[in-house]
Design a protein around this motif. Structure first.
Motif, mmCIF file in Angstrom:
data_model
loop_
_atom_site.group_PDB
_atom_site.id
_atom_site.type_symbol
_atom_site.label_atom_id
_atom_site.label_comp_id
_atom_site.label_asym_id
_atom_site.label_seq_id
_atom_site.Cartn_x
_atom_site.Cartn_y
_atom_site.Cartn_z
ATOM 1 N N ASP A 211 0.969 -1.131 -0.066
ATOM 2 C CA ASP A 211 -0.144 -0.197 -0.142
ATOM 3 C C ASP A 211 1.237 0.716 -0.283
ATOM 4 O OD1 ASP A 211 -2.590 -1.416 -0.050
ATOM 5 O OD2 ASP A 211 -2.752 -1.581 1.906
ATOM 6 N N ARG A 212 1.717 0.946 0.627
ATOM 7 C CA ARG A 212 2.956 2.629 0.991
ATOM 8 C C ARG A 212 3.863 2.555 0.192
ATOM 9 N NH1 ARG A 212 7.177 4.231 5.871
ATOM 10 N NH2 ARG A 212 7.878 5.878 4.956
ATOM 11 N N TYR A 213 4.438 1.619 -0.556
ATOM 12 C CA TYR A 213 5.484 1.808 -1.692
ATOM 13 C C TYR A 213 5.014 0.915 -2.955
ATOM 14 C CZ TYR A 213 8.330 2.281 2.645
ATOM 15 O OH TYR A 213 9.344 2.834 3.752
ATOM 16 N N GLY A 214 4.556 0.622 -3.110
ATOM 17 C CA GLY A 214 4.092 -0.474 -4.345
ATOM 18 C C GLY A 214 4.596 -1.870 -4.589
ATOM 19 N N VAL A 215 5.079 -2.395 -5.114
ATOM 20 C CA VAL A 215 4.928 -3.643 -5.865
ATOM 21 C C VAL A 215 6.538 -4.008 -6.087
ATOM 22 C CG1 VAL A 215 2.620 -4.813 -6.271
ATOM 23 C CG2 VAL A 215 4.332 -3.681 -8.043
ATOM 24 N N GLY A 216 7.020 -2.832 -6.080
ATOM 25 C CA GLY A 216 8.336 -2.891 -6.507
ATOM 26 C C GLY A 216 9.384 -2.320 -5.979
ATOM 27 N N SER A 217 11.105 -2.211 -6.116
ATOM 28 C CA SER A 217 11.592 -1.238 -5.946
ATOM 29 C C SER A 217 11.526 -0.244 -6.534
ATOM 30 C CB SER A 217 13.240 -1.886 -4.938
ATOM 31 O OG SER A 217 13.427 -2.635 -5.692
ATOM 32 N N GLY A 218 12.344 -0.738 -8.247
ATOM 33 C CA GLY A 218 11.930 0.266 -9.717
ATOM 34 C C GLY A 218 13.650 0.383 -9.929
ATOM 35 N N SER A 219 14.362 -0.148 -8.996
ATOM 36 C CA SER A 219 16.347 -0.137 -9.268
ATOM 37 C C SER A 219 16.914 -1.575 -8.796
ATOM 38 C CB SER A 219 16.361 1.203 -8.953
ATOM 39 O OG SER A 219 17.974 1.626 -9.626
ATOM 40 N N VAL A 220 18.414 -1.105 -9.057
ATOM 41 C CA VAL A 220 19.333 -2.080 -8.283
ATOM 42 C C VAL A 220 19.287 -0.855 -6.713
ATOM 43 C CG1 VAL A 220 20.510 -3.154 -10.026
ATOM 44 C CG2 VAL A 220 21.379 -0.665 -9.676
ATOM 45 N N ARG B 114 29.238 -8.537 -6.895
ATOM 46 C CA ARG B 114 27.935 -8.904 -8.387
ATOM 47 C C ARG B 114 26.796 -8.779 -7.957
ATOM 48 N NH1 ARG B 114 31.797 -7.502 -12.940
ATOM 49 N NH2 ARG B 114 30.171 -8.342 -13.963
ATOM 50 N N PRO B 115 26.450 -9.947 -7.697
ATOM 51 C CA PRO B 115 24.719 -9.691 -7.330
ATOM 52 C C PRO B 115 24.139 -8.786 -6.964
ATOM 53 C CG PRO B 115 26.344 -11.999 -6.624
ATOM 54 C CD PRO B 115 26.838 -11.143 -6.869
ATOM 55 N N PHE B 116 24.841 -7.941 -5.447
ATOM 56 C CA PHE B 116 24.251 -6.800 -5.623
ATOM 57 C C PHE B 116 24.590 -6.123 -6.262
ATOM 58 C CE2 PHE B 116 25.152 -3.273 -2.894
ATOM 59 C CZ PHE B 116 23.559 -2.911 -2.148
ATOM 60 N N LEU B 117 25.233 -5.302 -7.333
ATOM 61 C CA LEU B 117 25.385 -4.497 -7.452
ATOM 62 C C LEU B 117 24.547 -4.468 -9.083
ATOM 63 C CD1 LEU B 117 29.334 -4.241 -7.821
ATOM 64 C CD2 LEU B 117 27.789 -1.626 -7.536
ATOM 65 N N PHE B 118 23.729 -5.790 -9.788
ATOM 66 C CA PHE B 118 23.582 -5.932 -10.930
ATOM 67 C C PHE B 118 22.247 -6.511 -10.783
ATOM 68 C CE2 PHE B 118 27.879 -5.602 -11.921
ATOM 69 C CZ PHE B 118 28.001 -4.421 -12.383
ATOM 70 N N SER B 119 21.520 -6.768 -9.287
ATOM 71 C CA SER B 119 20.231 -6.899 -9.506
ATOM 72 C C SER B 119 19.284 -6.160 -8.477
ATOM 73 C CB SER B 119 20.062 -8.022 -8.133
ATOM 74 O OG SER B 119 21.495 -9.394 -8.957
ATOM 75 N N THR B 120 18.081 -6.198 -8.922
ATOM 76 C CA THR B 120 16.915 -5.732 -8.428
ATOM 77 C C THR B 120 17.112 -5.809 -6.956
ATOM 78 O OG1 THR B 120 16.024 -4.538 -10.757
ATOM 79 C CG2 THR B 120 14.607 -4.447 -8.271
ATOM 80 N N SER B 121 16.385 -4.852 -6.168
ATOM 81 C CA SER B 121 16.809 -4.597 -4.789
ATOM 82 C C SER B 121 15.333 -5.485 -4.335
ATOM 83 C CB SER B 121 16.836 -3.754 -4.084
ATOM 84 O OG SER B 121 15.800 -2.417 -4.158
ATOM 85 N N GLN B 122 15.278 -6.016 -2.934
ATOM 86 C CA GLN B 122 14.531 -6.605 -2.417
ATOM 87 C C GLN B 122 12.750 -5.813 -2.593
ATOM 88 O OE1 GLN B 122 14.953 -7.504 1.302
ATOM 89 N NE2 GLN B 122 15.493 -9.477 1.038
ATOM 90 N N THR B 123 11.873 -6.137 -2.874
ATOM 91 C CA THR B 123 10.411 -5.732 -3.176
ATOM 92 C C THR B 123 9.938 -5.105 -2.309
ATOM 93 O OG1 THR B 123 9.278 -7.469 -2.457
ATOM 94 C CG2 THR B 123 9.965 -6.904 -4.790
ATOM 95 N N PRO B 124 9.335 -4.322 -1.722
ATOM 96 C CA PRO B 124 8.978 -3.836 -0.422
ATOM 97 C C PRO B 124 8.395 -4.419 0.650
ATOM 98 C CG PRO B 124 9.238 -1.607 -2.063
ATOM 99 C CD PRO B 124 8.993 -2.651 -2.826
ATOM 100 N N ALA B 125 7.445 -4.943 -0.114
ATOM 101 C CA ALA B 125 6.940 -6.213 0.474
ATOM 102 C C ALA B 125 7.978 -7.224 1.389
ATOM 103 C CB ALA B 125 5.894 -7.027 -0.432
ATOM 104 N N VAL B 126 8.899 -7.853 0.629
ATOM 105 C CA VAL B 126 9.872 -8.717 1.109
ATOM 106 C C VAL B 126 10.520 -7.558 2.136
ATOM 107 C CG1 VAL B 126 12.151 -10.267 0.533
ATOM 108 C CG2 VAL B 126 9.535 -10.026 -0.858
#
Length: 393
Positions: free
Chosen positions: A68-77, A264-276
């Motif tokens: 509800d607050r953030y939406g379903v995704g984080s939008g970026s790395v 590299r997994p941190f740098l090149f993967s989209t971050s956790q969804t806010p819900a997670v």
């Protein structure tokens, strides 16, 4: 015939011949002690949901509120626009929970091991690994240019010999699982720490199956043995006992800062969804009050293991809620698993190359949410199937 059939089909046919081929099982509904498969209810004995947190009301509410607050995704790395205040809060709470200076969250426990090991080890270093460490550790080591040495499972004399032989390397890193996922035994972490202090080596522990299971409120193997400040790198998972998904490293601030720029997994993967992230934050709060849940987990595990051993089964080195029942060959193991399924019990067969060719097993994972009736029903099915297969007499 397609090129794929020609090049890969033969390997698949060989897996089927050896009894090692297994299609995916598709479950209806969420993770629990009873789950539905193809319209039939089974007692679930293969889930990592140790504390039953996957459907905890507080975790579900946190996830819904975050959407509800953030939406379903984080939008970026993380390094662009993908670090939200909820991610920062999660890392602060994880570090506080683990008793370390800092923590950094990854997309999974697997990518945590890959990212950390590949970042901190170079050609002038050596990594020393227990022979039964998890595949994510093995793959992380393969990504490095460091020298690699293996010591026999929990063999401290051999570890010391390897440490002595490795004196010329710039960094020496000893890597171990906290709880070994296939056998359910606990690493001798105090002895490992003492040897590493004696020979000026770093200690790295992967607590995937110790998180939420060992230590006060499930803080892990470092807490379990009272080794705070003496284990340099603690890797954990946000799945399994925590009930969600993701991984993290608990460490010094300087290592966190380094990994932010190098992993590299941190740098090149989209971050956790806010819900997670919100779910994991809620799980930490539940863990802080989890004494009764963890007591029930261990009571159930001890009861189940003792009853299985009384029947005459080989449970290997199990001393945690992971209780393997050794069957032998891949074909015998999968037959055993299928027979248990006919009895209404789901216990996945684990075979080569995950374990030795003659050490195929059904890996039972006992949870805090299993009732005594469900455990007794599973034990009765084990007795019936074990007698038919001549695994017990």
């Amino acid at each position: 015939m397609s090129k794929w059939d020609a090049t890969l089909g033969e390997e698949l046919r060989q897996l089927k011949k050896e009894g090692r081929y297994r299609p995916l099982t598709v479950w209806s509904g969420g993770s629990g002690t009873r789950m539905e498969l193809d319209g039939r209810s089974y007692i679930q004995m293969s889930s990592n949901n140790y504390l039953g947190l996957t459907d905890h009301p507080a975790l579900k509410k946190a996830a819904i509120d975050a959407v509800d607050r953030y939406g379903v995704g984080s939008g970026s790395v993380r390094t662009i626009t993908g670090t939200l205040d909820i991610h920062r809060e999660l890392e602060l709470r994880l570090a506080e929970f683990k008793g370390t200076e800092a923590a950094l969250v990854f997309q999974s426990g697997f990518t945590t091991n890959q990212g950390v090991l590949a970042s901190i080890l170079g050609p002038e270093d050596v990594v020393i690994s227990d022979e039964l460490n998890h595949a994510s550790i093995i793959d992380g080591i393969r990504l490095t240019k460091a020298a690699r040495k293996i010591y026999a499972h929990k063999d401290m004399e051999q570890l010391e010999a390897v440490l002595k032989e490795s004196a010329g390397f710039k960094k020496r890193l000893v890597v171990t699982d906290g709880v070994f996922s296939m056998d359910g035994d606990i690493a001798p972490l105090p002895q490992i720490v003492e040897l590493c202090e004696k020979y000026d080596a770093f200690v790295y522990v992967d607590d995937a199956h110790a998180s939420g299971v060992l230590g006060k409120n499930g803080k892990g193997s470092t807490d379990h043995f009272g080794l705070h400040g003496r284990v340099h790198i603690q890797v954990g998972t946000l799945s399994k006992a925590v009930g969600a998904v993701g991984g993290y490293v608990a460490c010094d601030q300087v290592l966190k800062d380094y990994l932010i720029h190098k992993a590299r997994p941190f740098l090149f993967s989209t971050s956790q969804t806010p819900a997670v992230a919100a779910t994991c934050l809620a799980a930490i709060e539940v863990l802080k009050q989890s004494g009764d849940l963890i007591d029930k987990l261990w009571d159930n595990a001890s009861y189940f293991r003792a009853k299985v051993q009384e029947l005459g089964f080989d449970t290997g080195a199990s001393e945690t809620p992971i209780v393997p029942v050794i069957a032998g060959s891949p074909a015998d193991t999968m037959t055993f698993s299928d027979m248990m399924r006919e009895e209404g019990i789901f216990a996945q067969g684990i075979v080569y190359p995950t374990v030795a060719l003659d050490k195929g097993r059904l890996r039972f994972i006992v949870t805090a949410k299993h009732t005594r009736g469900e455990l007794d029903e599973t034990i009765a099915a084990l007795k019936k199937c074990g007698e038919k297969l001549n695994l017990i007499r």
